[in-house]
Design a protein around this motif. Structure first.
Motif, short mmCIF file in Angstrom:
data_model
loop_
_atom_site.label_atom_id
_atom_site.label_comp_id
_atom_site.label_asym_id
_atom_site.label_seq_id
_atom_site.Cartn_x
_atom_site.Cartn_y
_atom_site.Cartn_z
N THR A 42 77.46 56.13 6.23
CA THR A 42 77.36 54.68 5.97
C THR A 42 77.35 53.90 7.28
OG1 THR A 42 78.47 54.91 3.85
CG2 THR A 42 78.46 52.72 4.84
N ASN A 43 78.27 54.25 8.17
CA ASN A 43 78.32 53.53 9.45
C ASN A 43 77.01 53.69 10.23
OD1 ASN A 43 80.93 52.53 9.13
ND2 ASN A 43 81.85 54.44 9.88
N ALA A 44 76.41 54.86 10.15
CA ALA A 44 75.12 55.07 10.82
C ALA A 44 74.03 54.22 10.17
CB ALA A 44 74.75 56.55 10.77
N CYS A 45 74.05 54.15 8.86
CA CYS A 45 73.05 53.33 8.15
C CYS A 45 73.17 51.86 8.56
CB CYS A 45 73.23 53.43 6.63
SG CYS A 45 72.98 55.09 5.94
N LEU A 46 74.43 51.38 8.59
CA LEU A 46 74.66 49.97 8.87
C LEU A 46 74.38 49.59 10.33
CD1 LEU A 46 77.93 49.38 6.79
CD2 LEU A 46 75.58 48.77 6.19
N SER A 47 74.29 50.60 11.19
CA SER A 47 73.97 50.29 12.59
C SER A 47 72.55 49.75 12.73
CB SER A 47 74.15 51.55 13.45
OG SER A 47 73.20 52.54 13.10
N CYS A 48 71.70 50.08 11.79
CA CYS A 48 70.33 49.52 11.77
C CYS A 48 70.21 48.45 10.68
CB CYS A 48 69.30 50.61 11.53
SG CYS A 48 69.13 51.77 12.90
N HIS A 49 70.62 48.80 9.46
CA HIS A 49 70.55 47.86 8.33
C HIS A 49 71.79 46.97 8.37
CE1 HIS A 49 67.18 50.16 6.57
NE2 HIS A 49 67.85 51.23 6.97
N ASN A 50 71.84 46.11 9.38
CA ASN A 50 73.10 45.42 9.67
C ASN A 50 73.41 44.23 8.77
OD1 ASN A 50 71.22 43.68 10.71
ND2 ASN A 50 71.58 44.28 12.83
N GLN A 51 72.57 43.95 7.80
CA GLN A 51 72.89 42.91 6.81
C GLN A 51 73.10 43.50 5.43
OE1 GLN A 51 73.30 39.45 7.02
NE2 GLN A 51 73.41 39.91 9.18
N ALA A 52 72.86 44.80 5.31
CA ALA A 52 72.92 45.44 4.00
C ALA A 52 74.32 45.38 3.40
CB ALA A 52 72.46 46.89 4.12
N ASP A 53 75.35 45.57 4.22
CA ASP A 53 76.71 45.54 3.67
C ASP A 53 77.04 44.17 3.10
OD1 ASP A 53 76.54 44.55 6.24
OD2 ASP A 53 78.56 45.20 6.82
N HIS A 54 76.65 43.12 3.81
CA HIS A 54 76.88 41.76 3.31
C HIS A 54 76.17 41.56 1.97
CE1 HIS A 54 75.65 37.49 2.90
NE2 HIS A 54 76.91 37.27 3.25
N ASP A 55 74.93 42.00 1.89
CA ASP A 55 74.16 41.82 0.65
C ASP A 55 74.80 42.58 -0.51
OD1 ASP A 55 72.38 40.30 2.09
OD2 ASP A 55 70.95 41.95 2.40
N ILE A 56 75.16 43.83 -0.24
CA ILE A 56 75.71 44.67 -1.31
C ILE A 56 77.03 44.12 -1.83
CG2 ILE A 56 76.76 46.92 -1.74
CD1 ILE A 56 74.52 48.12 -0.02
N MET A 57 77.85 43.60 -0.93
CA MET A 57 79.16 43.10 -1.36
C MET A 57 79.08 41.84 -2.22
SD MET A 57 81.41 43.87 2.05
CE MET A 57 81.80 45.56 2.50
N MET A 58 77.87 41.30 -2.35
CA MET A 58 77.67 40.13 -3.21
C MET A 58 77.22 40.54 -4.62
SD MET A 58 78.25 37.54 -1.19
CE MET A 58 77.42 36.11 -1.89
N THR A 59 77.00 41.82 -4.84
CA THR A 59 76.38 42.26 -6.09
C THR A 59 77.40 42.75 -7.11
OG1 THR A 59 76.14 44.57 -5.41
CG2 THR A 59 74.40 43.04 -4.73
#
Length: 538
Positions: free
Chosen positions: A74-91
Motif C-alpha cells: 500500500t505504501n508503495a502504491c501511495l508513493s505514486c497514487h498520492n491522492q488515492a488514500d484521500h479519495d478512498i477514505m471518503m467512500t
C-alpha cells in the motif's frame, strides 16, 4: 318467405355487432403478444468499452522490492497514487457507512458497521469475521484507525493474478503462513508478483467480496454470484462472455474511487444511482406503447423474470433453531440434494431457492432502516429496511426485489433487536459456547445499549433490489404476467391497473348494457316475425 328474411336480418344484425368485436379483441391481444415478444425491439445502446491505456507496473522499481507485509505494498502504491488514500477514505467502501437523513430530519451515519442485517445480524463484537471483506487491514475491534493510509488494501480491488486471498476470519488480512479454514487452504500471497501485476478492477475483484456476502456464493443478493465471472446471455445479457462481457465498473462508473450505485439493504442515499437509462435512454423500445411503461416501471421489472438462475440463494434464515448437536457433541450439518446447507449448529435453519420469481415494490431511491435501539412490535414482522415510494410519488417506479425472511434474537423487555456476539474464542461468543444469554450481553455492551437478561426471537424481513441476471428480450415478461388478477403485481396496491383491477359498478353496467342490447334485438326480431305472420295470414 318474409319470416325467413326477418330471421336473416336478425342473424346479420347479431353478426354485425358481435363478430367484429370478438375479432378485434382477438387481434389486439394477439398483436400485443407478438409485438412484445420480438427479440429486436430495443434501440441501439450507447455502451462503449473503456479505452484507458494500461500501465505495465512490472517496470516500476518501487514494486520490485521485497514486500514483507501487505501494508508495505500500500505504501508503495501511495508513493505514486498520492491522492488515492484521500479519495478512498471518503467512500462508503472504506467507512462502511454513508450519511443518511432520518424521518426526523437528523443526519446520521448508517451502514454495515452499525446496522442490523438479516444474515449474521451485526458487525460489532464480531469484527475479525465480518471485516474479512473490508477494503482494509486489521479492523479487529472498535479501535480500528480509519485515518491510517497504510490500512487501505489496494490489492484486493486491483490484483490481476487471481492469487490474492484474504483470510475469512483475519480482520481483512491475508495469512502469514499456510492455514486451513472451512475445508480450504490459504497461503501467504506473493506480494512482489501481485504488486507488479495490477490493473483496473475486473469482475473477479468485485466478486471476491460481493458475490459471496453472507458467508457463501450467492447467499445474500441472489442476482450476483461467482457464476457471473463466466456465464452466457441466458444468465445475464450484459456480463455474458458470448455477449458484451461487461465488467462491474462498466455500469458502476467510478471517479476518484467513488463507485456509483447504492446498496439499499443496509444504507441508502438518493445519489450516484445506477440506471439502465444511462445506456438505453428513457425510451428504449421501438414500440411506443412499451415506452409508456418506463415512467412507472423499472426496466428490471420486465427484464429480470427470475434470479438465482444458476446456484440457489438463501431465502430464509432461522436463528432460533441454532444450537443442536449430534449425539457425539459435534456440529450438526444438514444439506439438501443440491449441496446447499439447510442446517448448521452455529446458525440454525436455512431455506434456499433457484430460479426465483422476484417480489415487487415501489421505490423512489430512498429507504428507511431499522436503527440500533429502535423499538419493535414483536407481534408483527420487523422490517429491517423499507424501500420508500408509492404510485403517487413521481420519482417512484415498480422494482423487483428479493425479500429475505428470517427469525433473529430479540429483547422482549426492552423491545429491541439484539446484536449477538457470535464470533471469537472467548467464553461469551455463541459459536464457541452456544449460550444466547452471554452472547446477547456481550454484543449489546459493545454497542452501549441495554440488555434485560431476557431474550426471544422475532420474525424479520429485508429487501434486496434485483438488478442483475438480466434476461434476453425474448424472455422478458409478457403483458398477461402482470395485467391479470393473479399476475405478478397482484399484491401491489394503491393504483388501478388494466387487466388486474375491476370496478364492480362499471362491470355490472357493462353487462347490463350488453344484456339489454341482446334483449332489445330479440324483442325487435320477435315483433317483426309476429307481424310478418299476421300480414301473411290476412
Amino acid at each position: 318467405m318474409k319470416t325467413r328474411k326477418n330471421f336473416l336480418k336478425v342473424l346479420f344484425t347479431f353478426i354485425a355487432i358481435f363478430i367484429p368485436w370478438i375479432i378485434a379483441v382477438m387481434l389486439l391481444d394477439d398483436s400485443d403478444e407478438k409485438e412484445y415478444s420480438k427479440v429486436e425491439h430495443f434501440k441501439e445502446i450507447n455502451y462503449s468499452v473503456d479505452t484507458i491505456k494500461k500501465v505495465d507496473h512490472s517496470k516500476f522499481e518501487i514494486l520490485k522490492q521485497k514486500f514483507e507485509r501487505p501494508q508495505d505494498v500500500t505504501n508503495a502504491c501511495l508513493s505514486c497514487h498520492n491522492q488515492a488514500d484521500h479519495d478512498i477514505m471518503m467512500t462508503s467502501h472504506w467507512n462502511w457507512s454513508r450519511s443518511t437523513v432520518t424521518e426526523n430530519g437528523d443526519t446520521v451515519e448508517v451502514g454495515k458497521k452499525n446496522i442490523i442485517n438479516n444474515f449474521c445480524v451485526g458487525t460489532s463484537s464480531n469484527e475479525p469475521r465480518c471485516t474479512s471483506c473490508h477494503i482494509g487491514y486489521g479492523w479487529k475491534d472498535d479501535k480500528f484507525d480509519f485515518a491510517k493510509s497504510e490500512n487501505i488494501d489496494c490489492i484486493v480491488c486491483h490484483d490481476q493474478t487471481g492469487t490474492y486471498k484474504k483470510f475469512p476470519a483475519g480482520a481483512g488480512l491475508p495469512v502469514t503462513k499456510e492455514k486451513k479454514f472451512g475445508g480450504k487452504t490459504f497461503l501467504p500471497p506473493d506480494y512482489n508478483y501481485i504488486a507488479q501485476n495490477i490493473g483496473l478492477s475486473k469482475k473477479e475483484n468485485c466478486g471476491a467480496c460481493h458475490f459471496t456476502g453472507g458467508g457463501g456464493n450467492n447467499v445474500k443478493h441472489g442476482d450476483i454470484a461467482n457464476e457471473l465471472n463466466n456465464i452466457t446471455k441466458k444468465v445475464d445479457v450484459h456480463m455474458a462472455v458470448d455477449g458484451k462481457d461487461m465488467s462491474c465498473t462498466a455500469c458502476h462508473v467510478t471517479e476518484h474511487h467513488k463507485i456509483s450505485g447504492q446498496l439499499y439493504s443496509v444504507s441508502s442515499k438518493d445519489e450516484d444511482r445506477v440506471n439502465c437509462s444511462q445506456c438505453h435512454s428513457e425510451a428504449p423500445h421501438k414500440n411506443e406503447h412499451l415506452n409508456l411503461h418506463t415512467n412507472k416501471v423499472a426496466c428490471q421489472t420486465c427484464h429480470i423474470p427470475v434470479y438465482a438462475k444458476v446456484n440457489a440463494t438463501k431465502m430464509n434464515w432461522d436463528w432460533s433453531t441454532a444450537g443442536k448437536h449430534k449425539p457425539d457433541g459435534s456440529d450438526l450439518i444438514l444439506k439438501d440434494s443440491m449441496g446447499n446447507m439447510t442446517y448448521h449448529t452455529k446458525k440454525g435453519d436455512f431455506v434456499w431457492k433457484t430460479n426465483v420469481e422476484p417480489e415487487y415494490v415501489w421505490s423512489n431511491g430512498t429507504a428507511k432502516h431499522y436503527m440500533l435501539g429502535d423499538k419493535v412490535d414483536s407481534t408483527a414482522v420487523v422490517q429491517l429496511n423499507t424501500l420508500l415510494g408509492d404510485y403517487n410519488d413521481s420519482q417512484a417506479k415498480i422494482i423487483p426485489v428479493k425479500v429475505h425472511r428470517g427469525k433473529q434474537i430479540f429483547d422482549p423487555v426492552n423491545s429491541t433487536l439484539i446484536v449477538p456476539h457470535l464470533f471469537g474464542k472467548d467464553s461469551t461468543s455463541y459459536w464457541k459456547n452456544f449460550d444466547w444469554d452471554k452472547a446477547a450481553r456481550t454484543g449489546m455492551e459493545s454497542i452501549d445499549l441495554p440488555y434485560s437478561g431476557k431474550y426471544s426471537f422475532v420474525k424479520t424481513e429485508m429487501y434486496w433490489p434485483i438488478n442483475h441476471m438480466v434476461s434476453e428480450s425474448s424472455e422478458a415478461l409478457s403483458c398477461k404476467e402482470c395485467h391479470s388478477s393473479d399476475g405478478r403485481l397482484k399484491d401491489l396496491d394503491g393504483f388501478y391497473m388494466v387487466g388486474r383491477d375491476s370496478n364492480p359498478l362499471l362491470d355490472w353496467i357493462g353487462i347490463a348494457l350488453i344484456v339489454g342490447a341482446l334483449i332489445g334485438v330479440t324483442i325487435h326480431a320477435a315483433i317483426r316475425i309476429i307481424k310478418g305472420k299476421d300480414v301473411k295470414s290476412k
